[in-house]
Design an enzyme around this catalytic site. Sequence first.
Site, PDB file in Angstrom:
ATOM      1  N   ALA A   7       1.131  -1.128  -0.034  1.00 36.90           N
ATOM      2  CA  ALA A   7      -0.301  -0.126   0.088  1.00 36.90           C
ATOM      3  C   ALA A   7       0.650   1.113  -0.178  1.00 36.90           C
ATOM      4  CB  ALA A   7      -0.848   0.423   1.164  1.00 36.90           C
ATOM      5  N   GLY A   8       2.171   0.792  -0.732  1.00 36.48           N
ATOM      6  CA  GLY A   8       2.788   2.893  -1.169  1.00 36.48           C
ATOM      7  C   GLY A   8       2.084   3.246  -2.005  1.00 36.48           C
ATOM      8  N   SER A   9       3.423   3.958  -2.493  1.00 40.22           N
ATOM      9  CA  SER A   9       2.388   5.179  -3.772  1.00 40.22           C
ATOM     10  C   SER A   9       1.804   4.102  -4.347  1.00 40.22           C
ATOM     11  CB  SER A   9       3.993   6.073  -4.234  1.00 40.22           C
ATOM     12  OG  SER A   9       3.847   6.842  -2.921  1.00 40.22           O
ATOM     13  N   GLY A  11       1.289   1.005  -5.342  1.00 47.51           N
ATOM     14  CA  GLY A  11       0.142   0.280  -4.768  1.00 47.51           C
ATOM     15  C   GLY A  11      -1.272   0.656  -4.738  1.00 47.51           C
ATOM     16  N   ASN A  97      11.398  -2.227  -8.685  1.00 44.95           N
ATOM     17  CA  ASN A  97      11.699  -1.498  -9.259  1.00 44.95           C
ATOM     18  C   ASN A  97      13.624  -1.841  -8.996  1.00 44.95           C
ATOM     19  OD1 ASN A  97      10.857   0.900  -9.506  1.00 44.95           O
ATOM     20  ND2 ASN A  97      11.797   2.238  -7.904  1.00 44.95           N
ATOM     21  N   ALA A 123       4.019   8.194  -8.782  1.00 43.27           N
ATOM     22  CA  ALA A 123       3.333   8.792  -7.641  1.00 43.27           C
ATOM     23  C   ALA A 123       4.322   8.518  -6.313  1.00 43.27           C
ATOM     24  CB  ALA A 123       2.368   7.787  -7.959  1.00 43.27           C
ATOM     25  N   LYS A 179      14.900   0.657 -17.339  1.00 42.90           N
ATOM     26  CA  LYS A 179      14.282   0.569 -16.838  1.00 42.90           C
ATOM     27  C   LYS A 179      15.718   0.764 -15.536  1.00 42.90           C
ATOM     28  CE  LYS A 179      11.475   1.960 -12.966  1.00 42.90           C
ATOM     29  NZ  LYS A 179       9.701   1.726 -12.426  1.00 42.90           N
ATOM     30  N   SER A 251      12.453   7.494  -5.508  1.00 38.82           N
ATOM     31  CA  SER A 251      12.254   7.509  -4.166  1.00 38.82           C
ATOM     32  C   SER A 251      13.490   7.016  -3.527  1.00 38.82           C
ATOM     33  CB  SER A 251      11.229   5.298  -5.392  1.00 38.82           C
ATOM     34  OG  SER A 251      12.269   4.970  -5.744  1.00 38.82           O
TER      35      SER A 251
END
Length: 298
Positions: A7-9, A11, A97, A123, A179, A251
């Site tokens: 439930a981080g950014s 998610g 990541n 986000a 990435k 991040s």
Amino acid sequence: MIAILGAGSLGRLWAASLPAGQVAFVARPGASQGATGIRYRFRPLTDSETTIEVPWLRASDAPKMVLVTTKAGDTLEAVAGVIERFSASIPLVLFQNGLGSQQAVAARWPDRPILAASTTEGANRPEPDLLVHAGSGDTWVGPLTEPAGNQLDSLVARLGASPLRVHPETDILRRLWQKLVINAGINPYTAVLDCPNGNILSAPLYQDTIQDLCGELSELMRASGQGNDTPETLRQRIETVARNTARNTSSMRADVHRGRGTEIAFINGYLARLGKDLGIATPVNQMLTERVQQLSPK
């Protein structure tokens, strides 16, 4: 229903973007949680701010897929803690990541449909209960295990219920490497220098080491069968992204500010370990890894 583990950014961005009532967060064993779910404010790119309420996944729920949006270092343990709740046919999509965590999950459960995603969506959470969609991007999803191959198109179609742009990618490792290069050339510098992305370009640390870093990246990619891009080409890509996201906070820098562990072990740390395995010297990747590790908690 789509379940989200993490439930981080990212998610929360997916939870806010998917149709209401069709998404739920997965509670990790032993984690503290609200009675009914997670409530937060969401500031989209164009519309006005709204309040999002996402319930916890119930034991009776049967999700069609699970999006895993945990930090790379938490992923294997987080998946292991909940995977037995789901049918062996339910696909898991990994949004981490760097590299290393995805391969670890696929190797642990090769008979399950495991996929990886590479996204350029932006986000962040400037406040604990506020999610900001900071930049529109694209998300590519592709299979990591054999059982995932025949689920790719239906999975992408299901995620297409959101306004986020999602594409199928049969060679997802190539996308993850692309990435990884960008993250390796931007994130550690922003953390060490404590600056937004664009400010690294004029910093002596960056200017003194970026060409050698890109040389290491080019050699590692070639040895790994990921193309023959020159150091100059890689540097141009890194600097284009740094300019295009000049005001953004990476991040990794955000994690340092919040006193959390970073994902350096799965970005430059992964590259340094790969170099040892391949017999390729990676002193800049090793230096950046150590510098960031000195900033973050063990």
